[in-house]
Design a protein around this motif. Structure first.
Motif, PDB file in Angstrom:
ATOM      1  N   TYR A   1     -62.674 -71.831 -23.981  1.00 24.28           N
ATOM      2  CA  TYR A   1     -62.791 -72.085 -25.413  1.00 24.28           C
ATOM      3  C   TYR A   1     -62.544 -73.560 -25.702  1.00 24.28           C
ATOM      4  CZ  TYR A   1     -62.304 -71.539 -30.452  1.00 24.28           C
ATOM      5  OH  TYR A   1     -62.482 -71.634 -31.803  1.00 24.28           O
ATOM      6  N   MET A   2     -63.482 -74.193 -26.427  1.00 26.72           N
ATOM      7  CA  MET A   2     -63.365 -75.600 -26.788  1.00 26.72           C
ATOM      8  C   MET A   2     -62.616 -75.696 -28.123  1.00 26.72           C
ATOM      9  SD  MET A   2     -66.410 -78.446 -26.992  1.00 26.72           S
ATOM     10  CE  MET A   2     -67.364 -77.462 -25.825  1.00 26.72           C
ATOM     11  N   PHE A   3     -61.312 -75.988 -28.070  1.00 28.96           N
ATOM     12  CA  PHE A   3     -60.494 -75.941 -29.272  1.00 28.96           C
ATOM     13  C   PHE A   3     -60.584 -77.211 -30.107  1.00 28.96           C
ATOM     14  CE2 PHE A   3     -57.905 -77.380 -25.771  1.00 28.96           C
ATOM     15  CZ  PHE A   3     -57.126 -78.404 -26.291  1.00 28.96           C
ATOM     16  N   VAL A   4     -60.925 -78.348 -29.496  1.00 23.91           N
ATOM     17  CA  VAL A   4     -61.260 -79.583 -30.208  1.00 23.91           C
ATOM     18  C   VAL A   4     -62.366 -80.258 -29.399  1.00 23.91           C
ATOM     19  CG1 VAL A   4     -58.970 -79.963 -31.234  1.00 23.91           C
ATOM     20  CG2 VAL A   4     -59.484 -80.902 -28.985  1.00 23.91           C
ATOM     21  N   PRO A   5     -63.114 -81.197 -29.998  1.00 25.21           N
ATOM     22  CA  PRO A   5     -64.157 -81.861 -29.216  1.00 25.21           C
ATOM     23  C   PRO A   5     -63.603 -82.461 -27.923  1.00 25.21           C
ATOM     24  CG  PRO A   5     -64.380 -82.417 -31.530  1.00 25.21           C
ATOM     25  CD  PRO A   5     -63.103 -81.661 -31.408  1.00 25.21           C
ATOM     26  N   ASN A   6     -64.282 -82.182 -26.813  1.00 22.77           N
ATOM     27  CA  ASN A   6     -63.967 -82.707 -25.482  1.00 22.77           C
ATOM     28  C   ASN A   6     -62.815 -82.003 -24.761  1.00 22.77           C
ATOM     29  OD1 ASN A   6     -64.999 -85.236 -27.197  1.00 22.77           O
ATOM     30  ND2 ASN A   6     -65.740 -85.432 -25.111  1.00 22.77           N
ATOM     31  N   TRP A   7     -62.100 -81.106 -25.412  1.00 21.15           N
ATOM     32  CA  TRP A   7     -61.000 -80.392 -24.768  1.00 21.15           C
ATOM     33  C   TRP A   7     -61.223 -78.891 -24.833  1.00 21.15           C
ATOM     34  CZ3 TRP A   7     -57.250 -82.551 -21.862  1.00 21.15           C
ATOM     35  CH2 TRP A   7     -57.006 -83.929 -22.017  1.00 21.15           C
ATOM     36  N   SER A   8     -61.024 -78.218 -23.690  1.00 22.80           N
ATOM     37  CA  SER A   8     -61.178 -76.766 -23.648  1.00 22.80           C
ATOM     38  C   SER A   8     -60.056 -76.148 -22.815  1.00 22.80           C
ATOM     39  CB  SER A   8     -62.542 -76.383 -23.055  1.00 22.80           C
ATOM     40  OG  SER A   8     -62.655 -76.815 -21.707  1.00 22.80           O
ATOM     41  N   VAL A   9     -59.767 -74.882 -23.102  1.00 26.61           N
ATOM     42  CA  VAL A   9     -58.811 -74.103 -22.316  1.00 26.61           C
ATOM     43  C   VAL A   9     -59.552 -72.922 -21.709  1.00 26.61           C
ATOM     44  CG1 VAL A   9     -56.767 -74.759 -23.635  1.00 26.61           C
ATOM     45  CG2 VAL A   9     -58.135 -72.796 -24.368  1.00 26.61           C
ATOM     46  N   LYS A  10     -59.044 -72.408 -20.585  1.00 28.67           N
ATOM     47  CA  LYS A  10     -59.721 -71.295 -19.933  1.00 28.67           C
ATOM     48  C   LYS A  10     -58.712 -70.370 -19.262  1.00 28.67           C
ATOM     49  CE  LYS A  10     -60.509 -73.147 -15.265  1.00 28.67           C
ATOM     50  NZ  LYS A  10     -61.507 -73.311 -14.206  1.00 28.67           N
ATOM     51  N   GLY A  11     -59.133 -69.131 -19.086  1.00 31.18           N
ATOM     52  CA  GLY A  11     -58.400 -68.162 -18.289  1.00 31.18           C
ATOM     53  C   GLY A  11     -59.385 -67.471 -17.370  1.00 31.18           C
ATOM     54  N   GLU A  12     -59.017 -67.287 -16.087  1.00 29.79           N
ATOM     55  CA  GLU A  12     -59.966 -66.679 -15.157  1.00 29.79           C
ATOM     56  C   GLU A  12     -59.266 -65.899 -14.051  1.00 29.79           C
ATOM     57  OE1 GLU A  12     -62.325 -69.878 -13.518  1.00 29.79           O
ATOM     58  OE2 GLU A  12     -60.959 -70.156 -11.842  1.00 29.79           O
ATOM     59  N   TYR A  13     -60.002 -64.940 -13.525  1.00 32.74           N
ATOM     60  CA  TYR A  13     -59.592 -64.168 -12.350  1.00 32.74           C
ATOM     61  C   TYR A  13     -60.544 -64.510 -11.208  1.00 32.74           C
ATOM     62  CZ  TYR A  13     -59.720 -60.327  -9.018  1.00 32.74           C
ATOM     63  OH  TYR A  13     -59.733 -59.604  -7.853  1.00 32.74           O
ATOM     64  N   MET A  14     -59.984 -64.690  -9.985  1.00 28.19           N
ATOM     65  CA  MET A  14     -60.810 -64.939  -8.804  1.00 28.19           C
ATOM     66  C   MET A  14     -60.326 -64.098  -7.630  1.00 28.19           C
ATOM     67  SD  MET A  14     -61.487 -69.080  -8.936  1.00 28.19           S
ATOM     68  CE  MET A  14     -62.653 -69.049  -7.574  1.00 28.19           C
ATOM     69  N   TYR A  15     -61.282 -63.517  -6.915  1.00 27.75           N
ATOM     70  CA  TYR A  15     -60.999 -62.763  -5.697  1.00 27.75           C
ATOM     71  C   TYR A  15     -61.509 -63.565  -4.505  1.00 27.75           C
ATOM     72  CZ  TYR A  15     -61.730 -59.404  -1.925  1.00 27.75           C
ATOM     73  OH  TYR A  15     -61.740 -58.777  -0.710  1.00 27.75           O
ATOM     74  N   TYR A  16     -60.668 -63.706  -3.470  1.00 26.71           N
ATOM     75  CA  TYR A  16     -61.016 -64.446  -2.258  1.00 26.71           C
ATOM     76  C   TYR A  16     -61.006 -63.488  -1.059  1.00 26.71           C
ATOM     77  CZ  TYR A  16     -59.634 -68.608  -4.987  1.00 26.71           C
ATOM     78  OH  TYR A  16     -59.508 -69.586  -5.942  1.00 26.71           O
ATOM     79  N   ASN A  17     -62.009 -63.640  -0.190  1.00 26.06           N
ATOM     80  CA  ASN A  17     -62.051 -62.848   1.043  1.00 26.06           C
ATOM     81  C   ASN A  17     -62.417 -63.771   2.195  1.00 26.06           C
ATOM     82  OD1 ASN A  17     -63.239 -61.145   3.242  1.00 26.06           O
ATOM     83  ND2 ASN A  17     -62.704 -59.500   1.821  1.00 26.06           N
ATOM     84  N   PHE A  18     -61.592 -63.753   3.271  1.00 25.90           N
ATOM     85  CA  PHE A  18     -61.804 -64.640   4.410  1.00 25.90           C
ATOM     86  C   PHE A  18     -62.117 -63.879   5.695  1.00 25.90           C
ATOM     87  CE2 PHE A  18     -59.097 -66.782   1.333  1.00 25.90           C
ATOM     88  CZ  PHE A  18     -59.834 -67.942   1.111  1.00 25.90           C
ATOM     89  N   GLY A  19     -62.544 -62.649   5.551  1.00 23.59           N
ATOM     90  CA  GLY A  19     -63.017 -61.891   6.700  1.00 23.59           C
ATOM     91  C   GLY A  19     -61.913 -61.302   7.553  1.00 23.59           C
ATOM     92  N   SER A  20     -62.337 -60.639   8.623  1.00 23.68           N
ATOM     93  CA  SER A  20     -61.410 -59.963   9.534  1.00 23.68           C
ATOM     94  C   SER A  20     -61.218 -60.774  10.811  1.00 23.68           C
ATOM     95  CB  SER A  20     -61.946 -58.578   9.894  1.00 23.68           C
ATOM     96  OG  SER A  20     -62.008 -57.761   8.752  1.00 23.68           O
ATOM     97  N   SER A  21     -60.010 -60.670  11.374  1.00 21.72           N
ATOM     98  CA  SER A  21     -59.671 -61.332  12.639  1.00 21.72           C
ATOM     99  C   SER A  21     -58.869 -60.375  13.510  1.00 21.72           C
ATOM    100  CB  SER A  21     -58.850 -62.606  12.390  1.00 21.72           C
ATOM    101  OG  SER A  21     -59.575 -63.551  11.649  1.00 21.72           O
ATOM    102  N   ARG A  22     -58.917 -60.619  14.821  1.00 17.76           N
ATOM    103  CA  ARG A  22     -58.073 -59.866  15.756  1.00 17.76           C
ATOM    104  C   ARG A  22     -57.654 -60.783  16.883  1.00 17.76           C
ATOM    105  NH1 ARG A  22     -60.893 -54.851  17.254  1.00 17.76           N
ATOM    106  NH2 ARG A  22     -59.191 -54.629  18.766  1.00 17.76           N
ATOM    107  N   PHE A  23     -56.572 -60.444  17.552  1.00 18.50           N
ATOM    108  CA  PHE A  23     -56.052 -61.276  18.635  1.00 18.50           C
ATOM    109  C   PHE A  23     -56.870 -61.083  19.917  1.00 18.50           C
ATOM    110  CE2 PHE A  23     -52.231 -61.360  15.989  1.00 18.50           C
ATOM    111  CZ  PHE A  23     -51.880 -62.697  16.100  1.00 18.50           C
ATOM    112  N   VAL A  24     -57.203 -62.208  20.541  1.00 17.65           N
ATOM    113  CA  VAL A  24     -57.771 -62.211  21.892  1.00 17.65           C
ATOM    114  C   VAL A  24     -56.637 -62.412  22.889  1.00 17.65           C
ATOM    115  CG1 VAL A  24     -59.376 -63.363  23.462  1.00 17.65           C
ATOM    116  CG2 VAL A  24     -59.971 -63.079  21.035  1.00 17.65           C
ATOM    117  N   THR A  25     -55.779 -63.371  22.585  1.00 13.84           N
ATOM    118  CA  THR A  25     -54.543 -63.581  23.350  1.00 13.84           C
ATOM    119  C   THR A  25     -53.411 -63.810  22.357  1.00 13.84           C
ATOM    120  OG1 THR A  25     -54.870 -65.990  23.475  1.00 13.84           O
ATOM    121  CG2 THR A  25     -55.768 -64.653  25.281  1.00 13.84           C
TER     122      THR A  25
END
Length: 242
Positions: free
Chosen positions: A183-207
């Protein structure tokens, strides 16, 4: 005296017969001066912006066949963002954004039989995303998605002594998706709220080979952020409307 009275009567008659100034303006052409409206009513999102954010991160609950890796505990985060938006239609905005969040210290630990302990201190989350949003004047609702990076500091110890290890998956590079409102509350300035989901895949030990039978784990995060942006190249505070 008679001459003076006659002159006064003649002057009065001429004055009465003369057209009043401006009496016929309704039949001629005229111009209406400009009306002004606040810039917020015609907010424009096209331009470059920079800003910062604060919030919280929550790790996904993952495990190695029952060996706990994370407990979904919350961590504080804070970071910066920069982006570029293009309002290509009256109600649609397309953009791209780069973002980095520093995470509060929280060692995710898995303890295995035999004395092995795996620890991952996830120090930060980064992303480069595209986003598309619907705008109504000063408001903007958007969805986003793209590349994500996890800054991991990992180690394996045996009886408290660091030991070499090898994973078969790269859980530093992945993807992110999210949504938010700005939301742009005054010219040139805005506030925001957001949700983000991150996924970095699967891993397993070799050694070490003693850890290979315990299977794989997935690195993922959920974040909630509140931010503020300073925006460049917006409309002037007033616009003329004729």
């Amino acid at each position: 005296m008679k001459k003076i009275l006659a002159a006064l009567v003649a002057f009065a008659a001429l004055t009465a017969a003369a057209p009043a100034p401006g009496a016929d303006l309704g039949s001629g052409r005229y111009y209406k001066g400009p009306a002004y409206e606040p810039a917020m009513a015609v907010a424009r999102w096209t331009g470059f912006y920079i800003g910062g954010h604060l919030g919280g991160a929550f790790s996904g609950s993952n495990n190695f066949n029952g060996a706990v890796l994370s407990d979904s505990s919350a961590r504080l985060l804070g970071g910066v963002q920069a982006g570029l938006d293009w309002q290509f239609a009256p109600n649609w905005v397309l953009g791209t954004e780069g973002q980095y969040s520093w995470l509060g210290k929280n060692n995710l630990t898995a303890t295995f039989p035999g004395g092995y302990v795996y620890t991952n201190d996830q120090r930060g989350l980064g992303s480069i995303t595209a986003r598309i949003g619907y705008t109504w004047g000063p408001g903007l609702a958007y969805v986003k998605g793209g590349y994500a990076y996890s800054d991991n500091a990992e180690r394996v110890t045996l009886g408290g002594v660091p030991t070499a290890f090898l994973l078969d998956g790269n859980h530093s590079n992945g993807y992110t998706v999210g949504a938010g409102v700005e939301y742009m509350f005054v010219p040139n300035w805005s506030v925001k709220g957001e949700y983000m989901y991150y996924n970095f895949g699967s891993s397993r030990f070799v050694t070490p080979v003693a850890l290979a039978p315990f299977g794989s784990f997935t690195t993922e995060d959920h974040t909630l952020k509140l931010g503020v942006n300073y925006r460049f190249n917006f409309a002037s505070p007033v616009v003329a409307r004729y």
